[in-house]
Design an enzyme around this catalytic site. Sequence first.
Site, PDB file in Angstrom:
ATOM      1  N   ARG A  27       0.822  -1.227   0.000  1.00  0.00           N
ATOM      2  CA  ARG A  27       0.000   0.000   0.000  1.00  0.00           C
ATOM      3  C   ARG A  27       0.844   1.260   0.000  1.00  0.00           C
ATOM      4  O   ARG A  27       0.501   2.250   0.655  1.00  0.00           O
ATOM      5  CB  ARG A  27      -0.938   0.036   1.223  1.00  0.00           C
ATOM      6  CG  ARG A  27      -2.062  -0.974   1.183  1.00  0.00           C
ATOM      7  CD  ARG A  27      -3.279  -0.450   0.429  1.00  0.00           C
ATOM      8  NE  ARG A  27      -4.260  -1.493   0.246  1.00  0.00           N
ATOM      9  CZ  ARG A  27      -5.419  -1.566   0.905  1.00  0.00           C
ATOM     10  NH1 ARG A  27      -5.751  -0.630   1.764  1.00  0.00           N
ATOM     11  NH2 ARG A  27      -6.240  -2.554   0.673  1.00  0.00           N
ATOM     12  N   ARG A  31      -3.948   6.609   0.393  1.00  0.00           N
ATOM     13  CA  ARG A  31      -4.518   7.821   0.998  1.00  0.00           C
ATOM     14  C   ARG A  31      -3.571   8.642   1.855  1.00  0.00           C
ATOM     15  O   ARG A  31      -3.846   9.812   2.127  1.00  0.00           O
ATOM     16  CB  ARG A  31      -5.762   7.451   1.812  1.00  0.00           C
ATOM     17  CG  ARG A  31      -6.963   7.183   0.935  1.00  0.00           C
ATOM     18  CD  ARG A  31      -8.108   6.617   1.733  1.00  0.00           C
ATOM     19  NE  ARG A  31      -7.763   5.277   2.199  1.00  0.00           N
ATOM     20  CZ  ARG A  31      -8.573   4.511   2.946  1.00  0.00           C
ATOM     21  NH1 ARG A  31      -9.737   4.977   3.332  1.00  0.00           N
ATOM     22  NH2 ARG A  31      -8.200   3.304   3.312  1.00  0.00           N
ATOM     23  N   ARG A  40      -7.318  10.798  -6.854  1.00  0.00           N
ATOM     24  CA  ARG A  40      -8.463   9.964  -6.488  1.00  0.00           C
ATOM     25  C   ARG A  40      -9.747  10.778  -6.570  1.00  0.00           C
ATOM     26  O   ARG A  40     -10.776  10.291  -7.028  1.00  0.00           O
ATOM     27  CB  ARG A  40      -8.214   9.447  -5.073  1.00  0.00           C
ATOM     28  CG  ARG A  40      -9.367   8.869  -4.331  1.00  0.00           C
ATOM     29  CD  ARG A  40      -9.552   7.411  -4.678  1.00  0.00           C
ATOM     30  NE  ARG A  40     -10.453   6.779  -3.725  1.00  0.00           N
ATOM     31  CZ  ARG A  40     -11.763   6.954  -3.697  1.00  0.00           C
ATOM     32  NH1 ARG A  40     -12.337   7.750  -4.570  1.00  0.00           N
ATOM     33  NH2 ARG A  40     -12.503   6.340  -2.797  1.00  0.00           N
ATOM     34  N   ASP A  77      -6.885  -3.358  -7.241  1.00  0.00           N
ATOM     35  CA  ASP A  77      -7.368  -3.955  -5.999  1.00  0.00           C
ATOM     36  C   ASP A  77      -7.647  -5.431  -6.227  1.00  0.00           C
ATOM     37  O   ASP A  77      -7.934  -5.846  -7.349  1.00  0.00           O
ATOM     38  CB  ASP A  77      -8.637  -3.252  -5.508  1.00  0.00           C
ATOM     39  CG  ASP A  77      -8.918  -3.620  -4.056  1.00  0.00           C
ATOM     40  OD1 ASP A  77      -8.293  -3.027  -3.161  1.00  0.00           O
ATOM     41  OD2 ASP A  77      -9.731  -4.539  -3.817  1.00  0.00           O
ATOM     42  N   TYR A 153     -14.644 -12.114   0.687  1.00  0.00           N
ATOM     43  CA  TYR A 153     -15.402 -10.919   0.282  1.00  0.00           C
ATOM     44  C   TYR A 153     -16.628 -11.306  -0.548  1.00  0.00           C
ATOM     45  O   TYR A 153     -17.692 -10.702  -0.416  1.00  0.00           O
ATOM     46  CB  TYR A 153     -14.505  -9.957  -0.505  1.00  0.00           C
ATOM     47  CG  TYR A 153     -13.473  -9.289   0.379  1.00  0.00           C
ATOM     48  CD1 TYR A 153     -13.791  -8.145   1.110  1.00  0.00           C
ATOM     49  CD2 TYR A 153     -12.195  -9.809   0.514  1.00  0.00           C
ATOM     50  CE1 TYR A 153     -12.857  -7.541   1.941  1.00  0.00           C
ATOM     51  CE2 TYR A 153     -11.254  -9.215   1.337  1.00  0.00           C
ATOM     52  CZ  TYR A 153     -11.592  -8.077   2.058  1.00  0.00           C
ATOM     53  OH  TYR A 153     -10.677  -7.490   2.879  1.00  0.00           O
TER      54      TYR A 153
HETATM   55  O1  1CP Z   1       0.050   0.362  -3.284  1.00  0.00           O
HETATM   56  C1  1CP Z   1      -0.419  -0.782  -3.297  1.00  0.00           C
HETATM   57  O2  1CP Z   1      -0.180  -1.642  -2.424  1.00  0.00           O
HETATM   58  C2  1CP Z   1      -1.221  -1.206  -4.517  1.00  0.00           C
HETATM   59  C3  1CP Z   1      -2.629  -1.163  -4.469  1.00  0.00           C
HETATM   60  C4  1CP Z   1      -3.501  -2.077  -3.614  1.00  0.00           C
HETATM   61  C5  1CP Z   1      -3.362  -3.424  -3.234  1.00  0.00           C
HETATM   62  C6  1CP Z   1      -2.184  -4.337  -3.452  1.00  0.00           C
HETATM   63  C7  1CP Z   1      -4.752  -1.639  -3.140  1.00  0.00           C
HETATM   64  C8  1CP Z   1      -5.299  -0.285  -3.309  1.00  0.00           C
HETATM   65  N1  1CP Z   1      -5.391  -2.704  -2.560  1.00  0.00           N
HETATM   66  C9  1CP Z   1      -4.568  -3.805  -2.584  1.00  0.00           C
HETATM   67  C10 1CP Z   1      -4.857  -5.157  -2.084  1.00  0.00           C
HETATM   68  C11 1CP Z   1      -6.029  -5.400  -1.224  1.00  0.00           C
HETATM   69  N2  1CP Z   1      -7.304  -4.896  -1.319  1.00  0.00           N
HETATM   70  C12 1CP Z   1      -6.040  -6.347  -0.161  1.00  0.00           C
HETATM   71  C13 1CP Z   1      -4.855  -7.214   0.218  1.00  0.00           C
HETATM   72  C14 1CP Z   1      -3.854  -6.478   1.034  1.00  0.00           C
HETATM   73  C15 1CP Z   1      -4.321  -5.989   2.381  1.00  0.00           C
HETATM   74  O3  1CP Z   1      -4.676  -6.837   3.238  1.00  0.00           O
HETATM   75  O4  1CP Z   1      -4.299  -4.770   2.572  1.00  0.00           O
HETATM   76  C16 1CP Z   1      -7.323  -6.356   0.402  1.00  0.00           C
HETATM   77  C17 1CP Z   1      -7.799  -7.199   1.564  1.00  0.00           C
HETATM   78  C18 1CP Z   1      -8.121  -5.440  -0.338  1.00  0.00           C
HETATM   79  C19 1CP Z   1      -9.577  -5.143  -0.141  1.00  0.00           C
HETATM   80  C20 1CP Z   1      -9.867  -3.710   0.087  1.00  0.00           C
HETATM   81  N3  1CP Z   1      -9.585  -2.724  -0.809  1.00  0.00           N
HETATM   82  C21 1CP Z   1     -10.454  -3.104   1.215  1.00  0.00           C
HETATM   83  C22 1CP Z   1     -10.994  -3.846   2.429  1.00  0.00           C
HETATM   84  C23 1CP Z   1      -9.965  -4.097   3.476  1.00  0.00           C
HETATM   85  C24 1CP Z   1     -10.582  -4.860   4.657  1.00  0.00           C
HETATM   86  O5  1CP Z   1     -10.100  -4.615   5.785  1.00  0.00           O
HETATM   87  O6  1CP Z   1     -11.487  -5.684   4.486  1.00  0.00           O
HETATM   88  C25 1CP Z   1     -10.495  -1.719   0.998  1.00  0.00           C
HETATM   89  C26 1CP Z   1     -11.016  -0.644   1.912  1.00  0.00           C
HETATM   90  C27 1CP Z   1      -9.927  -1.498  -0.295  1.00  0.00           C
HETATM   91  C28 1CP Z   1      -9.795  -0.192  -0.992  1.00  0.00           C
HETATM   92  C29 1CP Z   1      -8.433   0.221  -1.417  1.00  0.00           C
HETATM   93  N4  1CP Z   1      -7.581  -0.560  -2.192  1.00  0.00           N
HETATM   94  C30 1CP Z   1      -6.426   0.161  -2.461  1.00  0.00           C
HETATM   95  C31 1CP Z   1      -6.555   1.438  -1.815  1.00  0.00           C
HETATM   96  C32 1CP Z   1      -5.534   2.543  -1.863  1.00  0.00           C
HETATM   97  C33 1CP Z   1      -7.801   1.468  -1.164  1.00  0.00           C
HETATM   98  C34 1CP Z   1      -8.397   2.660  -0.410  1.00  0.00           C
HETATM   99  C35 1CP Z   1      -9.527   3.204  -1.216  1.00  0.00           C
HETATM  100  C36 1CP Z   1      -9.559   4.665  -1.478  1.00  0.00           C
HETATM  101  O7  1CP Z   1      -8.653   5.317  -1.993  1.00  0.00           O
HETATM  102  O8  1CP Z   1     -10.641   5.180  -1.177  1.00  0.00           O
END
Ligand code: 1CP
Length: 347
Positions: A27, A31, A40, A77, A153
């Site tokens: 990540r 944000r 965004r 994602d 999910y």
């Molecule tokens: O920079 C990076 O790492 C690349 C982008 C990336 C990756 C690899 C994002 C962007 N998401 C992910 C993987 C991801 N998404 C995972 C696996 C890694 C982890 O555990 O963090 C998971 C579980 C998700 C699912 C997800 N996406 C959630 C739910 C998390 C939960 O606790 O259940 C959420 C809120 C997101 C949104 C998201 N994905 C990525 C970003 C930057 C965001 C935030 C959204 C925004 O900008 O509003």
Amino acid sequence: MHALPRKPILQVFKGEPLTPPPFWLMRQAGRYLPEYREIRNRGKGFLDLCFSPDRAAEVTLQPIKRYGMDAAILFSDILVVPHALGQGVDFQEGEGPVLEDFPGVSKLGEFNPDTFHKYLEPVYETVSRVREKLGENTALIGFCGAPWTVATYMIEGGSSRDFTTVKTFALSQPQEFQNLLSLLVEASVHYLGKQIECGAEVLQIFDSWAGVLDERQFQQWVMGPTKEIVRRLHETYPHVPVIGFPRQAGPLYVDYVKETGVDAVSLDQTMPVSWVAREIQTLCVVQGNLDPHLLVTGGDVMKESLGGILSILGKAPFIFNLGHGVLPMTPPEHVAELAAFVRSWSP
Ligand code: 1CP
């Protein structure tokens, strides 16, 4: 094809420990960066950003421009996969992901590479654009969610606290659940293969919820599907290393490495580093594992832990990372502090 450049992360996969070790952060785009929030807010929401190659490529490169990590990770994602399989996903402000009700595996149908590809074409376009723009020392990481984590999910309809719905489903309808995992294996192999063909040089499989399972469930739902994905990718793309991240798997990390054939594992912060050096680093490359909250705090508290991790894991092939993703409240200057510390580190 691209010429063979000297990218530190790829060197580590050839078995060379580097001092200092290469690093990137899960990540690393997101944000906590004002320039991310700016881009965004320009579009119609999070999924729209994932499917807009110009903006997604820019966001992928933002942390590299600021901090010079050794790898960029595709901005997308894990939930674009269920979306492309026909179970719509929506990201609502401040609420996390919301998925349409699970339609059942037979409704989703056999894996259809053509419809799947149509949805994900913009993601592949992002991969190509980023690869073109990356400097010659920076590797590009592609990724997907592991079948178990993506299935949570799909069945829960979003994030979960206790995974009751998905576990009840999996235990009471084992065949249906296996069919879902098989569908996700097909989709993941196809998806990661395309990312490689568009320029991804390393892959990571995120199994964020691997830690909520007992040993038998871990074997069936985490290791089985992951092993199949890794085997099929290695068969076609033997030169592309795969990193597995079975978060919070505890001692099962050892079985995971031995069984799945991953080239590296990413460790969460609950794994004691001297145990890891003895039991896991002798089996494969390791990546990790600073607590992301230490990056929120920064300063000497962070540096002490950083120094500990680097001095114990930095002697053998190692990639520095966090134990989980960068938190949104992380001050960007702490990431600069971390980058400077890792870059100047020597034993
Ligand atoms: O920079 C990076 O790492 C690349 C982008 C990336 C990756 C690899 C994002 C962007 N998401 C992910 C993987 C991801 N998404 C995972 C696996 C890694 C982890 O555990 O963090 C998971 C579980 C998700 C699912 C997800 N996406 C959630 C739910 C998390 C939960 O606790 O259940 C959420 C809120 C997101 C949104 C998201 N994905 C990525 C970003 C930057 C965001 C935030 C959204 C925004 O900008 O509003």
